[in-house]
Structure formats: structure tokens, C-alpha cells
Design a protein around this motif. Structure first.
Motif, PDB file in Angstrom:
ATOM      1  N   HIS A  44       0.883  -1.160   0.000  1.00 18.67           N
ATOM      2  CA  HIS A  44       0.000   0.000   0.000  1.00 18.67           C
ATOM      3  C   HIS A  44       0.923   1.213   0.000  1.00 18.67           C
ATOM      4  CE1 HIS A  44      -2.742   3.112   1.320  1.00 18.67           C
ATOM      5  NE2 HIS A  44      -3.766   2.279   1.214  1.00 18.67           N
ATOM      6  N   PRO A  45       0.880   2.046  -1.042  1.00 21.11           N
ATOM      7  CA  PRO A  45       1.867   3.128  -1.184  1.00 21.11           C
ATOM      8  C   PRO A  45       2.016   4.015   0.044  1.00 21.11           C
ATOM      9  CG  PRO A  45       0.502   2.961  -3.157  1.00 21.11           C
ATOM     10  CD  PRO A  45      -0.088   2.026  -2.153  1.00 21.11           C
ATOM     11  N   GLU A  46       0.913   4.405   0.657  1.00 20.83           N
ATOM     12  CA  GLU A  46       0.973   5.306   1.806  1.00 20.83           C
ATOM     13  C   GLU A  46       1.645   4.640   3.003  1.00 20.83           C
ATOM     14  OE1 GLU A  46      -2.061   7.536   4.933  1.00 20.83           O
ATOM     15  OE2 GLU A  46      -2.838   6.798   3.003  1.00 20.83           O
ATOM     16  N   ARG A  78       8.490   1.873   5.602  1.00 19.42           N
ATOM     17  CA  ARG A  78       9.660   1.267   4.951  1.00 19.42           C
ATOM     18  C   ARG A  78       9.944  -0.158   5.456  1.00 19.42           C
ATOM     19  NH1 ARG A  78      14.185   3.433   6.277  1.00 19.42           N
ATOM     20  NH2 ARG A  78      13.477   4.744   8.015  1.00 19.42           N
ATOM     21  N   PRO A  79       8.994  -1.075   5.241  1.00 13.85           N
ATOM     22  CA  PRO A  79       9.190  -2.451   5.717  1.00 13.85           C
ATOM     23  C   PRO A  79      10.261  -3.190   4.919  1.00 13.85           C
ATOM     24  CG  PRO A  79       7.164  -2.271   4.427  1.00 13.85           C
ATOM     25  CD  PRO A  79       7.707  -0.866   4.563  1.00 13.85           C
ATOM     26  N   ARG A 112      -7.181  -1.774   6.105  1.00 14.82           N
ATOM     27  CA  ARG A 112      -6.854  -0.930   4.956  1.00 14.82           C
ATOM     28  C   ARG A 112      -6.984  -1.702   3.652  1.00 14.82           C
ATOM     29  NH1 ARG A 112      -3.954   3.810   6.075  1.00 14.82           N
ATOM     30  NH2 ARG A 112      -4.322   4.214   3.868  1.00 14.82           N
ATOM     31  N   ASN A 113      -7.684  -1.139   2.712  1.00 17.67           N
ATOM     32  CA  ASN A 113      -7.806  -1.749   1.389  1.00 17.67           C
ATOM     33  C   ASN A 113      -6.762  -1.171   0.447  1.00 17.67           C
ATOM     34  OD1 ASN A 113      -9.935  -3.696   1.418  1.00 17.67           O
ATOM     35  ND2 ASN A 113     -11.401  -2.019   1.684  1.00 17.67           N
ATOM     36  N   PRO A 171      -0.239 -10.899  -3.213  1.00 17.21           N
ATOM     37  CA  PRO A 171       0.107 -10.509  -1.837  1.00 17.21           C
ATOM     38  C   PRO A 171      -0.097  -9.006  -1.627  1.00 17.21           C
ATOM     39  CG  PRO A 171       1.793 -11.937  -2.777  1.00 17.21           C
ATOM     40  CD  PRO A 171       0.877 -11.573  -3.895  1.00 17.21           C
ATOM     41  N   PHE A 172      -0.613  -8.639  -0.470  1.00 16.14           N
ATOM     42  CA  PHE A 172      -0.893  -7.236  -0.177  1.00 16.14           C
ATOM     43  C   PHE A 172      -0.123  -6.749   1.055  1.00 16.14           C
ATOM     44  CE2 PHE A 172      -4.153  -4.115   1.649  1.00 16.14           C
ATOM     45  CZ  PHE A 172      -3.597  -3.036   0.979  1.00 16.14           C
TER      46      PHE A 172
END
Length: 463
Positions: A262-264, A270-271, A319-320, A361-362
Motif C-alpha cells: 500500500h503506497p501510503e 519502509r518495511p 486498509r484496502n 500478496p498485499f
């Protein structure tokens, strides 16, 4: 109204939701032990199986009982805290009390004390249900899982025999057994029935009517520091967990964000990354552990920054993606031991399996370090939750096939599927065989679906 009650009581958070409410022949909401016994008597007189129902927040579908005719006994109204004993450190509670409700009750009586089992669903999950699945949560690293925090359980069998299982010393595998039916008592003593048997049994042994759980003072003698730890690779990330466990570092809070597509969220976190709270006097040691691993950075942060990241982590499950909808296809993976040193291989295998089954994967996140039980053995590692992007052409068959594929991947890699997902598949496990033997003594009418369901039967329940 009666049909609506059967639907509500039969609902759950799993993917196994295609349940005909008509199979819930009767739904009971007892408020005390006598009413529980009346519900059990009704089931026995009508030769019906019994399914215990807590909040339904678990992801196993265990509380559905499958598409079989049954009696559902809900703990929704079993909400009493019967006793708080601060001197001996225990609370005597009904099975329908939640961790949040118990802790609120404790705080009204005495500040600075707590019940330390806090799964993410702590506001709705019931203590009886948490023991049935041996839930844990963020506090598991220091406090253990539910079975580690239970001192005694009262269990009612199909003939309303009350069986009291009391922990002996610190051993959850050793117990004192008491029962008015002395013949039954002797059989259970011979079988060495213990709290570990009740834990993770998904209501297959009887109805939990009361629990005696540990309560403890909150340690305020050590100040806290906070840090964010980032790793450039998954293997470096796994090494951090491995060495924290190896040196038994008593982290007060350890949450992780493994992947975030998820960009935000990815930009802010920063995982892969860790969110840590720890005793201030251990800061130098923890920083040294992290920074001796190539590709790992340790950043001290304020409590405000820590709480901001903590909030992001907690809300990830809701979060979607920017396009599409997330789905909790397979809730959890337990990675431990040497597998932590090969964490990239674990992630790649899981993601490849997902893509092979048509899922993208999300996000992945969880608790680390953490603890859980496999049978009588304790494991230490990461409990990792997962979310995927729901494909446009999703069918129940796709969901079910993907879960089967993920279980097979876990078996090959030596990953523990989160306890809620193990029961339908691992019929050769020691736990499964142990429950079968105990049910021959206690009766086989409590939730047999858990132990004898077929994959075809499960497949028909996927919504």
C-alpha cells in the motif's frame, strides 16, 4: 425472530460461512451454570451434537459446527466476574468475559493490575474461546499464550458431569482432576487430562463453564524506551528475531510490518520493520544486537512517534489497496527456529503459492518475538498475519484451493499455520489423536465436526 437468533449465534469471522441456520436446531444463551446444564440436557435428550460459541471472532470456523444439525450454546450472556484475589493473583470468571471487560473490572478495584492475554480481538473475543484456540497476542512473548495464564477450568460434559482441572505448580501439562463422578475422575486421572488438553481443543471435550485466570501487577519499576528497526532484506529481518530470542530479550512491545504493498503505508514505514518498546536499561544491548546484523538500522524514537507507528500497524487489517479489496485468505504463519535465518525463502514460497492460486500478496504483519504451542511443545518466533488482494473472479473454490495449497507449503517449509487453521488438516497430529482418545471417555458429542470433517465438507461451507 427465532430464525434471526439462530443466524446471529451461528455467525463467525471465518471463510466458512455458508451455514444453513436451520441446522442450528436450538440456540441457547445461558446466564448461569444451571442454564448451561439445561441446554446440554436438551441436546442429550434429542441426541444432538453441541457447539460452544464465544464471540465468533476466530478464523477457523470451529464455532460453526459445520452444516450438521446441532445445538449452539453461546457464552454471550455469561459475563460475571465471580472473584478477584489480588493476594493470590487470580480472577474467577465466566467464559463469556472478554479481556477488555476483565481488565476494566480489575482497574475499578485496583489500579496497576492486569490480565495479560491481549489478542487483537481483545474487545470481543471471550476467555473461553481464547482458551479453546490458545490465543495469545502481543503480550505472549512475556506472558505466554492463554494456556499459560489459566490456573483452573470447570468443564461440563455431555451428561452434565462437572470436571475441575487445576494446574499443578507451573506445569500446564500436569493437573489435579476433580469430579463428583468418581469413576470418570479416575479415568481422566489415568489419562492425565490437563489444561494443555483443553487449550486448542476448539470445544471438542466439553463446555467451559468457568475459568480461573492469572492477574498480575504491571511492572512499573523499569522505564521504557522506543525504537524503530529497519532491515534491508528479509533474511536480516529474520536474524533480528532469531537473536532477540536467543538472548531472551524482555521486550515490552514487539510488532512488525513485513510487507506493505500500500503506497501510503510503505512510504511511512519502509518495511520490513520492527516497532519496539523495551526497558531503558536494555537499549544498548538491543541496539548492539540489531546493528551487528548487516543491513539493519536501529532508530530511537519518541513515545509519540512509537504510538503513531503502532497505530498504523494496528489499522493495517482494515486498509484496502488503492484498487480492489483485501481478503484474509490465510490468517497466520508461525515461523521459528532456523527458518528465521532463511526468512526470504519463507516469504517467497508463501507469495509464490498465493500467485499460483490467483491472489496477489498485499500486506504481512504480526508479533515478534512471540510464543505459541504445538502440542506440548513451545515455539518462539514470529506470528505473521497476511492479507491478499481479492481477485475480480473470486469463487469459493478458489479460496478453498488456495488455503489447501498454503497449508501444504507450510508443511514443506516447517512453518506452523496459525493454530486456528491447523485443525481441519492435520489429522495425523499428536493433538488430534489425543483428543480422539479423551472423547472416548468424555463423550463424542461436542463439536465432532472439528475432528472428523472431510475436505469436501469444508469446501461446501466456503462463502
Amino acid at each position: 425472530m427465532e430464525k434471526l437468533r439462530r443466524i446471529i449465534i451461528g455467525s463467525n469471522a471465518s471463510i466458512f460461512q455458508k451455514i444453513d441456520p436451520q441446522t442450528n436446531i436450538e440456540a441457547f444463551l445461558p446466564t448461569n451454570e444451571q442454564e448451561i446444564k439445561e441446554a446440554i440436557t436438551f441436546a442429550r435428550e434429542n441426541n444432538l451434537i453441541i457447539v460452544s460459541k464465544g464471540a465468533g471472532s476466530g478464523l477457523s470456523g470451529a464455532c460453526t459446527g459445520g452444516a450438521r444439525e446441532k445445538v449452539v450454546i453461546s457464552s454471550m450472556r455469561l459475563k460475571r466476574v465471580h472473584e478477584l484475589n489480588f493476594e493470590e493473583g487470580y480472577a474467577l470468571v465466566d467464559p463469556g468475559v472478554t479481556p477488555d471487560e476483565l481488565n476494566e473490572f480489575i482497574s475499578q478495584k485496583k489500579e496497576g493490575w492486569k490480565f495479560f492475554v491481549t489478542p487483537s480481538s481483545r474487545d470481543i473475543a471471550t476467555l473461553g474461546g481464547i482458551l479453546s484456540t490458545d490465543g495469545g497476542g502481543n503480550d505472549a512473548w512475556l506472558a505466554g499464550t492463554m494456556v499459560d495464564n489459566v490456573l483452573a477450568v470447570e468443564l461440563l460434559d455431555y451428561h452434565n458431569n462437572k470436571i475441575i482441572i487445576e494446574r499443578l505448580e507451573e506445569e500446564s501439562t500436569r493437573a489435579k482432576i476433580s469430579c463428583e463422578n468418581k469413576e470418570l475422575e479416575k479415568k481422566l486421572q489415568t489419562m492425565k487430562l490437563s489444561l494443555m488438553d483443553i487449550s486448542g481443543s476448539h470445544g471438542t471435550l466439553g463446555y467451559i463453564s468457568r475459568l480461573k485466570v492469572r492477574i498480575k501487577p504491571i511492572d512499573k519499576t523499569r522505564n521504557s524506551d522506543y525504537a524503530l528497526v529497519h532491515a534491508k532484506t528479509f533474511n536480516a529481518f529474520g536474524k533480528v528475531i532469531y537473536h532477540l530470542i536467543e538472548q531472551n530479550i524482555p521486550l515490552k512491545y514487539g510488532e512488525v510490518i513485513v510487507e506493505a504493498r500500500h503506497p501510503e503505508i510503505a512510504e511511512k514505514t519502509r518495511p520490513p520493520m520492527f516497532i519496539f518498546e523495551f526497558p531503558s536499561d536494555l537499549k544498548t544491548k538491543i541496539k548492539s544486537i540489531c546493528e551487528t546484523i548487516v543491513g539493519v538500522t536501529f532508530q530511537s524514537v519518541s513515545q509519540e512517534k512509537f504510538e503513531l507507528m503502532q497505530d498504523i500497524r494496528i489499522k493495517m487489517a482494515k486498509r484496502n489497496p488503492p484498487e480492489g479489496v483485501q481478503v484474509a485468505l490465510f490468517e497466520g504463519y508461525g515461523v521459528y527456529g532456523e527458518n528465521l535465518l532463511h526468512f526470504e525463502e519463507m516469504i517467497d514460497a508463501i507469495n509464490n503459492t498465493l500467485r499460483d492460486q490467483g491472489f496477489e500478496p498485499f500486506m504481512k504483519y504480526g508479533h515478534a518475538p512471540s510464543k505459541w504451542h504445538i502440542g506440548n511443545k513451545k515455539r518462539e518466533g514470529i506470528i505473521m498475519h497476511s492479507r491478499e488482494i481479492r481477485p475480480d473472479n473470486l469463487t469459493s473454490e478458489m479460496v478453498f484451493n488456495a488455503i489447501i495449497a498454503l497449508v501444504e507449503t507450510c508443511k514443506k517449509l516447517g512453518i506452523t499455520p496459525k493454530p486456528e487453521h491447523k485443525w481441519p488438516y492435520l489429522k495425523t497430529s499428536e493433538k488430534h489423536q489425543r483428543l480422539i482418545k479423551l472423547r472416548k471417555i468424555l463423550g463424542e458429542k461436542f463439536n465432532p465436526f472439528i475432528l472428523d470433517c472431510t475436505l469436501d465438507e469444508l469446501k461446501e461451507l466456503v462463502l
